[in-house]
Design an enzyme around this catalytic site. Structure first.
Site, short mmCIF file in Angstrom:
data_model
loop_
_atom_site.label_atom_id
_atom_site.label_comp_id
_atom_site.label_asym_id
_atom_site.label_seq_id
_atom_site.Cartn_x
_atom_site.Cartn_y
_atom_site.Cartn_z
N CYS A 26 -0.46 -5.66 11.38
CA CYS A 26 -0.92 -5.16 10.10
C CYS A 26 -2.42 -5.38 10.00
O CYS A 26 -2.97 -6.27 10.65
CB CYS A 26 -0.18 -5.81 8.95
SG CYS A 26 -0.12 -7.59 9.03
N GLU A 48 -2.12 -5.10 -2.14
CA GLU A 48 -2.28 -4.00 -1.20
C GLU A 48 -1.41 -2.79 -1.52
O GLU A 48 -0.29 -2.91 -2.00
CB GLU A 48 -1.93 -4.46 0.22
CG GLU A 48 -2.86 -5.53 0.73
CD GLU A 48 -2.59 -5.92 2.17
OE1 GLU A 48 -3.55 -6.36 2.82
OE2 GLU A 48 -1.43 -5.80 2.63
#
Length: 172
Positions: free
Chosen positions: A64, A111
Site C-alpha cells: 500500500c 484515506e
C-alpha cells in the site's frame, strides 16, 4: 520521505498537494492505494520493515502507498508493488473505500483508498523484497488470516485489520 508530495482531498472534493508526513501528522484526508495479490485463494501479505516511519514490524496486505502528486492511481499501485516486492502482475481496480485510523506515534491515516487485486503463480513469482520496506512475506489462507488477527490483532496494521473486518468480500 519528508519531500514526498501526495494528493490531499479538500472539503469540496478537489485535490491539493501536501507533504506526506504532514498529512499523517495532521490527519488530513488524502488518496492512497492498496494492492492484494492472490494465488489459489491465498493472499500474499508482508511484514513492514521495523524502521518504517509508522507500523514497523506489523503485517499488512501485499502493499500500500500514496500516489505522488500528478501520478495516476494505477501507475502508483504498479510502482509500489515493484518497489516494495520486486515484481509486477496485472492489477485490476476493484473498489474505493474510506477509513481513518490512529497508526501510533502521533500519526493518523485518513484515506480514500483505491483497491487493486492481482493474481500470481507463486511457483513462478520471484519476490524480491526491499529490506528498507519489507522484512518478510508469506501467503495466507482467509480463515487462517482471520484467526491470526483475532488472536493477535496488534501484529497487524490498523488499516489491514479494518480491511479484513469491513471489506472481506474484497480482501479475502
Amino acid at each position: 520521505m519528508s519531500d514526498i508530495i501526495i494528493p490531499a482531498i479538500a472539503a469540496d472534493g478537489s485535490l491539493f498537494p501536501i507533504e506526506k508526513l504532514r498529512a499523517h501528522a495532521d490527519a488530513v484526508f488524502h488518496l492512497a492505494v492498496s494492492v492484494f495479490v492472490f494465488d489459489r485463494g491465498e493472499l500474499l501479505i508482508q511484514r513492514r520493515a521495523a524502521r518504517k516511519y509508522h507500523c514497523g514490524g506489523l503485517w499488512a496486505n501485499t502493499c500500500c502507498t500514496h500516489p505522488h502528486w500528478n501520478e495516476s492511481l494505477a501507475d502508483c499501485a504498479d510502482r509500489r508493488l515493484r518497489e516494495e516486492l520486486g515484481f509486477s502482475v496485472p492489477l485490476e481496480r476493484r473498489r474505493v473505500v474510506e477509513y481513518a485510523a490512529d497508526v501510533g506515534g502521533g500519526l493518523h491515516e485518513h484515506e480514500k483508498v483505491t483497491m487493486y487485486v492481482g493474481q500470481a503463480d507463486r511457483a513462478r513469482l520471484a519476490i524480491r523484497p526491499d529490506p528498507q520496506e519489507v522484512s518478510a512475506t508469506r501467503w495466507v489462507a482467509p480463515a487462517a488470516l482471520r484467526e491470526e488477527i483475532a488472536a493477535r490483532p496488534d501484529a497487524f496494521t490498523p488499516w489491514f485489520r479494518i480491511y479484513v473486518e469491513r471489506f472481506a468480500d474484497l480482501v479475502i
